[in-house]
Design a protein around this motif. Structure first.
Motif, PDB file in Angstrom:
ATOM      1  N   UNK A 190       0.707  -1.012  -0.392  1.00 47.25           N
ATOM      2  CA  UNK A 190      -0.224   0.203  -0.258  1.00 47.25           C
ATOM      3  C   UNK A 190       0.868   1.222  -0.143  1.00 47.25           C
ATOM      4  N   UNK A 191       1.762   1.263   0.948  1.00 49.19           N
ATOM      5  CA  UNK A 191       2.592   2.542   0.871  1.00 49.19           C
ATOM      6  C   UNK A 191       3.444   2.860  -0.087  1.00 49.19           C
ATOM      7  N   UNK A 192       4.471   1.722  -1.115  1.00 51.09           N
ATOM      8  CA  UNK A 192       4.871   1.608  -2.154  1.00 51.09           C
ATOM      9  C   UNK A 192       3.800   2.130  -3.861  1.00 51.09           C
ATOM     10  N   UNK A 193       2.703   2.444  -3.291  1.00 45.18           N
ATOM     11  CA  UNK A 193       1.619   2.179  -4.221  1.00 45.18           C
ATOM     12  C   UNK A 193       1.582   3.767  -4.076  1.00 45.18           C
ATOM     13  N   UNK A 194       1.182   3.994  -3.063  1.00 39.82           N
ATOM     14  CA  UNK A 194       0.419   5.575  -2.407  1.00 39.82           C
ATOM     15  C   UNK A 194       1.553   6.588  -3.396  1.00 39.82           C
ATOM     16  N   UNK A 195       2.965   6.067  -2.613  1.00 39.62           N
ATOM     17  CA  UNK A 195       4.252   6.762  -2.518  1.00 39.62           C
ATOM     18  C   UNK A 195       3.989   6.627  -4.495  1.00 39.62           C
ATOM     19  N   UNK A 198      -4.768   9.762  -5.135  1.00 39.05           N
ATOM     20  CA  UNK A 198      -4.250   9.993  -3.647  1.00 39.05           C
ATOM     21  C   UNK A 198      -4.533  10.569  -2.464  1.00 39.05           C
ATOM     22  N   UNK A 199      -6.478  11.469  -3.017  1.00 36.18           N
ATOM     23  CA  UNK A 199      -7.027  12.187  -1.979  1.00 36.18           C
ATOM     24  C   UNK A 199      -7.834  10.486  -0.996  1.00 36.18           C
ATOM     25  N   UNK A 200      -8.324  10.041  -1.963  1.00 42.52           N
ATOM     26  CA  UNK A 200      -9.053   8.800  -1.005  1.00 42.52           C
ATOM     27  C   UNK A 200      -8.026   8.424  -0.365  1.00 42.52           C
ATOM     28  N   UNK A 201      -6.632   7.670  -0.117  1.00 42.51           N
ATOM     29  CA  UNK A 201      -6.007   7.057   0.609  1.00 42.51           C
ATOM     30  C   UNK A 201      -5.899   8.170   1.165  1.00 42.51           C
ATOM     31  N   UNK A 202      -5.823   9.240   1.426  1.00 42.11           N
ATOM     32  CA  UNK A 202      -4.959   9.947   2.287  1.00 42.11           C
ATOM     33  C   UNK A 202      -6.235  10.259   3.222  1.00 42.11           C
ATOM     34  N   UNK A 203      -7.147  10.184   3.063  1.00 35.31           N
ATOM     35  CA  UNK A 203      -8.401  11.207   3.744  1.00 35.31           C
ATOM     36  C   UNK A 203      -8.367   8.890   4.024  1.00 35.31           C
ATOM     37  N   UNK A 204      -7.972   8.120   3.565  1.00 34.15           N
ATOM     38  CA  UNK A 204      -8.734   6.644   4.774  1.00 34.15           C
ATOM     39  C   UNK A 204      -7.679   6.818   6.326  1.00 34.15           C
ATOM     40  N   UNK A 205      -6.003   7.116   5.073  1.00 32.43           N
ATOM     41  CA  UNK A 205      -4.699   6.742   6.301  1.00 32.43           C
ATOM     42  C   UNK A 205      -5.336   8.646   7.359  1.00 32.43           C
TER      43      UNK A 205
END
Length: 241
Positions: free
Chosen positions: A176-181, A229-236
């Motif tokens: 998840x971290x690698x895909x997000x970055x 990016x927004x969806x993942x950031x909001x979830x985290x």
């Protein structure tokens, strides 16, 4: 496996930041660690091209993940799928699916986590790896990785089952971290290649195939990546709060 993973958003953000910083700082270096890590997003990107091509009636001849910096400089690519496409929808879907696949995979990973069906994500990941192994002409590296994975999994399951659960959890965080970055890195890259006038990137190829200006494909890909990016950031962030 469905319920054991508890997401640690701080860990994901730390891994993402380290990968992003290393990728920017060592962009033109031969850092082996980066080559290994980049295998993940590059595989998803090329799988997107290949699978979409075959799914819509084209033929896939090869999937190549470029490992060496020398070859990357020669080909100006980190990977590529060699396909034969038919004019029209098959070509369009094949070209557009590369940049779409990593955001889709990240979305699936988070969705599986939210609904406690992580096993579904691992099955998808396994099928992608099998597809890549079958299609690629460079089978030595994936075969070595497969043997290592199977051997390690067997030893952990037999002798250290509790450690195995921790490793699965950390691996999920890592992916998840690698895909997000990499979404952020890709966002930066596609903007740069467009304004540099690069005619080899997917948006330019789509423009040639459809006569639609490349700027519209740039905006489309930018929009998809920003949304992911927004969806993942909001979830985290919601998890942290």
């Amino acid at each position: 496996m469905n319920t054991q993973i508890t997401l640690n958003p701080t860990l994901i953000l730390i891994i993402s930041f380290i990968y992003f910083a290393l990728s920017i700082y060592f962009y033109r270096s031969n850092l082996f660690l980066l080559h290994v890590i980049r295998f993940i997003p590059v595989l998803f990107h090329e799988f997107g091209h290949a699978f979409a091509c075959q799914l819509t009636g084209g033929k896939v001849h090869d999937i190549v993940i470029v490992a060496s910096r020398k070859e990357q400089n020669q080909t100006n690519r980190s990977g590529y799928a060699i396909t034969t496409t038919k004019p029209g929808m098959n070509t369009f879907i094949t070209l557009i699916s590369g940049y779409l696949m990593p955001p889709v995979i990240l979305f699936i990973a988070i969705l599986c986590l939210k609904y406690n069906v992580v096993i579904f994500f691992w099955i998808i990941l396994l099928l992608i790896c099998i597809y890549y192994f079958v299609k690629t002409s460079r089978k030595v590296l994936p075969l070595m990785m497969l043997i290592l994975f199977i051997g390690t999994s067997y030893c952990i399951k037999r002798y250290y089952p509790m450690i195995g659960l921790d490793l699965v959890s950390y691996l999920y965080h890592f992916i998840i971290a690698i895909l997000f970055a990499d979404l952020i890195i890709t966002l930066r890259t596609i903007i740069l290649v467009y304004f540099q006038g690069n005619t080899d990137w997917d948006g330019a190829q789509l423009s040639k195939a459809t006569r639609i200006p490349a700027i519209l494909y740039l905006l489309f890909f930018v929009g998809i990546h920003i949304a992911a990016i927004y969806y993942t950031s909001k979830y985290l962030i919601d998890l942290i709060m």
